[in-house]
Design an enzyme around this catalytic site. Sequence first.
Site, short mmCIF file in Angstrom:
data_model
loop_
_atom_site.label_atom_id
_atom_site.label_comp_id
_atom_site.label_asym_id
_atom_site.label_seq_id
_atom_site.Cartn_x
_atom_site.Cartn_y
_atom_site.Cartn_z
N LYS A 207 42.16 32.61 36.65
CA LYS A 207 42.32 32.96 38.06
C LYS A 207 42.84 31.75 38.87
O LYS A 207 43.07 30.69 38.33
CB LYS A 207 40.99 33.46 38.62
CG LYS A 207 40.45 34.71 37.90
CD LYS A 207 41.37 35.89 38.07
CE LYS A 207 40.77 37.24 37.75
NZ LYS A 207 40.18 37.41 36.43
C1 PLP Z 1 40.39 43.09 38.85
C2 PLP Z 1 39.21 42.38 38.27
N1 PLP Z 1 37.99 42.67 38.75
C3 PLP Z 1 36.89 42.06 38.27
C4 PLP Z 1 36.96 41.12 37.27
C5 PLP Z 1 35.70 40.51 36.73
O1 PLP Z 1 35.65 39.13 36.93
P1 PLP Z 1 34.81 38.18 35.95
O2 PLP Z 1 35.58 38.04 34.68
O3 PLP Z 1 34.72 36.89 36.71
O4 PLP Z 1 33.49 38.82 35.76
C6 PLP Z 1 38.20 40.78 36.75
C7 PLP Z 1 38.29 39.78 35.68
O5 PLP Z 1 39.21 39.54 35.01
C8 PLP Z 1 39.36 41.43 37.25
O6 PLP Z 1 40.57 41.15 36.76
#
Ligand code: PLP
Length: 408
Positions: A207
């Site tokens: 990210k």
């Molecule tokens: C659109 C979206 N929402 C939520 C998440 C969840 O984030 P995390 O991996 O930090 O739990 C991601 C992770 O890649 C994502 O791409």
Amino acid sequence: MVNSKLSQGNKKRDELAIFGGEPIRKTMIYYGRQWIEEDDLRAVMEALNDDLITTGPRAGAFEEMFADYVGSKEAVVVSNGTAALHAAMYAAGIKEGDEVIVPTMTFAASANCVVFQGGTPIFADVKDDTLLIDPEDVIRKITDRTRAIIPVDYIGQPCDYDLLNEIGEKHDLMIVADACHSLGGEYKGLKVGTLADMSVFSFHPVKHLTTGEGGMITTENAELAAKMRSFRTHGITTDHKLREEQGTWFYEMVDLGYNYRITDFQCALGMSQLQNLPSRVRRRQDIAKRYHKAFSSLDAVRPVSVREDVSHAYHLFVIRLDLNLLKVNRAEIFQALRAEGIGVHVHYIPVHLHPYYQNNFGTYRGQCPVAERSYEEILTLPLYPMMNDVDVDNVIEAVEKVMLAFQR
Ligand SMILES: Cc1ncc(COP(=O)(O)O)c(C=O)c1O
């Protein structure tokens, strides 16, 4: 052991070299990766040398700095983006029997957070040009049980929040932006993080900024923020700082919560990374500009459309293949690019097609036709700020080479 595994991976890639000769890259360039600098390391080391290494003073400082950056009143830091989505669903009061509308073109966590709270995700289709949630399909899917909408800023482009907020107001629905892709982006001159009732971010290594794992929710609503702060620490009302201030052992668990806390050394990394965020978003935008320009001359490649009222944060660069103009399908293009050393990926398999949702929520193929069709055409190219100009050239050259080889 690790090395021999790696060399096996390279051998497989060489065997795949469909066109013979040297691949464009000898080492694979991945679709995304973190960028850690000396300042980041120093900040983490300093935090690790302090007494408190779990959630301590740096968590609050990171929240303040993040809220300042996006321009929101509140920011609540948690252990990852999925926990942030879960906390937002909790704060929105989602419970059994409630429905929440989610676009199907997203990562599963955007929908799973509804299920964590006992609710039902209702999948909306996406618009053909932007692959963002289709507000008309949202309206069609609103029922008496609908409580919230989770628009997802797919690949970094903010959704049409004026329209979505209007729908939210009319039907009394909470808007929870899944902004995990769009940190640093803007909609009509306003920063992502201020566009919905709550906005959720992820600090996973691919990210815009990373804390290893981490997440944040921004909101204007202090009550929602307080609920999420309690939720991230077992549903307990007083956090460490408050207890220290009051000098008391006393705490109360007022609701069922989780341990979704982040460590202070992760927050130190987050603050250090946040300082570099604007220049890194600009670098992503510059790379995307080069891709747009280079691919505009390839008939079989279409980028995902970008609206004029946004500043796109380019978490990912997704191209769409015009399969009518190609002799092969997406899987073969994918393999050919991998064989050239380009670590392409696919974002995403529409969530309603996953067996879990088909088996437990009765979702089915044909439910979201635009997303299903688009899924067959999409391919994610490498895009991250640490890519140098040669890396970008390599990606362009490989895409041109593969398209030329497979065009009808
Ligand atoms: C659109 C979206 N929402 C939520 C998440 C969840 O984030 P995390 O991996 O930090 O739990 C991601 C992770 O890649 C994502 O791409």
